[in-house]
Motif scaffolding. Structure first.
Motif, PDB file in Angstrom:
ATOM      1  N   GLY A   1       0.799  -1.214   0.000  1.00 59.59           N
ATOM      2  CA  GLY A   1       0.000   0.000   0.000  1.00 59.59           C
ATOM      3  C   GLY A   1       0.835   1.267   0.000  1.00 59.59           C
ATOM      4  O   GLY A   1       1.950   1.304   0.521  1.00 59.59           O
ATOM      5  N   HIS A   2       0.267   2.312  -0.603  1.00 56.13           N
ATOM      6  CA  HIS A   2       0.901   3.632  -0.634  1.00 56.13           C
ATOM      7  C   HIS A   2      -0.139   4.712  -0.333  1.00 56.13           C
ATOM      8  O   HIS A   2      -1.329   4.506  -0.536  1.00 56.13           O
ATOM      9  CB  HIS A   2       1.489   3.943  -2.023  1.00 56.13           C
ATOM     10  CG  HIS A   2       2.565   3.021  -2.461  1.00 56.13           C
ATOM     11  ND1 HIS A   2       2.358   2.029  -3.391  1.00 56.13           N
ATOM     12  CD2 HIS A   2       3.863   2.916  -2.090  1.00 56.13           C
ATOM     13  CE1 HIS A   2       3.492   1.368  -3.590  1.00 56.13           C
ATOM     14  NE2 HIS A   2       4.413   1.884  -2.814  1.00 56.13           N
ATOM     15  N   THR A   3       0.367   5.849   0.106  1.00 57.76           N
ATOM     16  CA  THR A   3      -0.455   7.036   0.195  1.00 57.76           C
ATOM     17  C   THR A   3       0.454   8.245   0.067  1.00 57.76           C
ATOM     18  O   THR A   3       1.690   8.112  -0.002  1.00 57.76           O
ATOM     19  CB  THR A   3      -1.258   7.074   1.513  1.00 57.76           C
ATOM     20  OG1 THR A   3      -2.256   8.094   1.428  1.00 57.76           O
ATOM     21  CG2 THR A   3      -0.365   7.358   2.710  1.00 57.76           C
ATOM     22  N   MET A   4      -0.131   9.406   0.031  1.00 57.85           N
ATOM     23  CA  MET A   4       0.624  10.656  -0.020  1.00 57.85           C
ATOM     24  C   MET A   4       0.316  11.452   1.235  1.00 57.85           C
ATOM     25  O   MET A   4      -0.841  11.536   1.660  1.00 57.85           O
ATOM     26  CB  MET A   4       0.228  11.451  -1.267  1.00 57.85           C
ATOM     27  CG  MET A   4       0.976  12.763  -1.452  1.00 57.85           C
ATOM     28  SD  MET A   4       0.484  13.638  -2.969  1.00 57.85           S
ATOM     29  CE  MET A   4      -1.240  14.011  -2.598  1.00 57.85           C
ATOM     30  N   ASP A   5       1.339  12.025   1.846  1.00 60.54           N
ATOM     31  CA  ASP A   5       1.099  12.816   3.043  1.00 60.54           C
ATOM     32  C   ASP A   5       0.776  14.266   2.664  1.00 60.54           C
ATOM     33  O   ASP A   5       0.844  14.639   1.484  1.00 60.54           O
ATOM     34  CB  ASP A   5       2.271  12.693   4.031  1.00 60.54           C
ATOM     35  CG  ASP A   5       3.524  13.455   3.605  1.00 60.54           C
ATOM     36  OD1 ASP A   5       3.501  14.175   2.568  1.00 60.54           O
ATOM     37  OD2 ASP A   5       4.550  13.335   4.311  1.00 60.54           O
ATOM     38  N   PRO A   6       0.399  15.107   3.620  1.00 63.41           N
ATOM     39  CA  PRO A   6       0.006  16.484   3.288  1.00 63.41           C
ATOM     40  C   PRO A   6       1.113  17.317   2.655  1.00 63.41           C
ATOM     41  O   PRO A   6       0.830  18.365   2.061  1.00 63.41           O
ATOM     42  CB  PRO A   6      -0.412  17.065   4.653  1.00 63.41           C
ATOM     43  CG  PRO A   6      -0.889  15.882   5.422  1.00 63.41           C
ATOM     44  CD  PRO A   6       0.032  14.774   5.025  1.00 63.41           C
ATOM     45  N   GLN A   7       2.361  16.869   2.772  1.00 62.38           N
ATOM     46  CA  GLN A   7       3.480  17.567   2.133  1.00 62.38           C
ATOM     47  C   GLN A   7       3.787  17.013   0.739  1.00 62.38           C
ATOM     48  O   GLN A   7       4.760  17.424   0.111  1.00 62.38           O
ATOM     49  CB  GLN A   7       4.739  17.472   3.011  1.00 62.38           C
ATOM     50  CG  GLN A   7       4.687  18.310   4.270  1.00 62.38           C
ATOM     51  CD  GLN A   7       3.750  17.730   5.311  1.00 62.38           C
ATOM     52  OE1 GLN A   7       3.771  16.531   5.585  1.00 62.38           O
ATOM     53  NE2 GLN A   7       2.917  18.574   5.894  1.00 62.38           N
TER      54      GLN A   7
END
Length: 305
Positions: free
Chosen positions: A77-83
């Motif tokens: 799994g992957h995601t993107m953080d607020p930065q």
């Protein structure tokens, strides 16, 4: 006229699918497509091909597909953080990691109470910067998606990484095999899938829903929906609070009240989905050997607030 890949079960589904919009196949050739994440600034999607130990990249401008990384530790799994940084679940490294803006990689979590994690599976970042991830044993069950090993923790839990201290806390410990997870639009609810049927006869194949407190603790945990075909794996939530989840025959859409209202039929088992595109109205679908996409009349939630 709706395309044949759309199955309307409840009239509420009709508002989210549009006439003459069809599902596209963007790429074929993966062994097990998983972990999609969309980067709006660069207009590309990354996703995992776990058994082939690579991360794939789809360029939405050119339509080209290439290998983003190879021999990278059996990412899931992957995601993107607020930065805008890539946060990843690594089976082989048995860790949650983050790619910094200079390209270096930081380990965010690799242990709990001095014991190695199993094989982090899916991850989401809350708008406050806290990182939430599931840790079943799929990456250590065999050599196919990681390195075979015994679980040091002896359980498959859900964890939260504190945004200030970096402390790893177990927030849910009563799952058989926790898998996909996502927040409701206002982040007051956390949905978590349990795919325990892979290891336990007549085991769970459902999504549970928890109330999220301000301190990061969870309560509740009632079953939100039971899968009617295969297992729920990864999923996303749209701005209306609908759950768009992977299943054995495609993507199933559940209304916030838990009713199954429609399906997107793929002809392949789906592992995960992601809303992307400049308007976040394009649903990317990781369907075993292929990457698919379809435009919907809704938009996915974003943790960039």
């Amino acid at each position: 006229m709706l395309m044949p890949e759309f199955e309307v079960i409840d009239p509420r589904f009709k508002r989210y699918v549009m006439p003459n919009v069809h599902m596209e196949t963007l790429y074929t050739g993966t062994r097990w497509a998983e972990g999609p994440v969309y980067f709006p600034a660069a207009k590309y999607l990354l996703w995992s091909d776990i058994p082939n130990d690579r991360i794939m990249r789809f360029d939405e401008i050119t339509g080209n597909v290439s290998e983003f990384a190879k021999g990278c530790g059996f990412h899931n799994g992957h995601t993107m953080d607020p930065q805008g940084r890539l946060v990843s679940c690594e089976h082989q490294g048995r860790r949650v990691s983050r790619v910094e803006v200079n390209g270096s990689v930081t380990t965010l979590a690799s242990e709990y109470q001095g014991k190695r994690l199993n094989s982090p599976n899916d991850v989401v970042v809350k708008s406050d910067g806290s990182i939430w991830f599931t840790d079943p044993t799929y990456g250590i069950d065999s050599e196919y998606e990681g390195d075979r090993a015994e679980s040091e923790i002896g359980a498959s839990n859900v964890y939260r990484i504190d945004p200030q201290s970096g402390e790893v806390a177990a927030v849910a410990t009563d799952f058989v095999k926790p898998n996909g997870l996502a927040f409701s639009p206002d982040e007051s609810l956390l949905y978590i899938a349990d795919t325990g049927a892979t290891h336990v006869e007549n085991g769970p194949r459902h999504i549970r829903v928890f109330d999220v407190a301000a301190d990061g603790s969870l309560s509740g945990g009632a079953v939100f929906a039971e899968s009617t075909n295969g297992l729920f794996d990864g999923f996303r939530v749209d701005l209306d609070g609908n759950i768009w989840t992977s299943a054995g025959d495609g993507v199933h859409c559940y209304a916030p009240d838990g009713d199954l209202i429609g399906k997107i039929l793929t002809g392949e088992v789906v592992a995960n989905v992601e809303f992307g595109g400049i308007k976040r109205n394009r649903l990317f679908i990781c369907a075993t050997t292929s990457l698919r996409a379809v435009y919907l009349n809704t938009q996915g939630c974003s943790n960039i607030r």
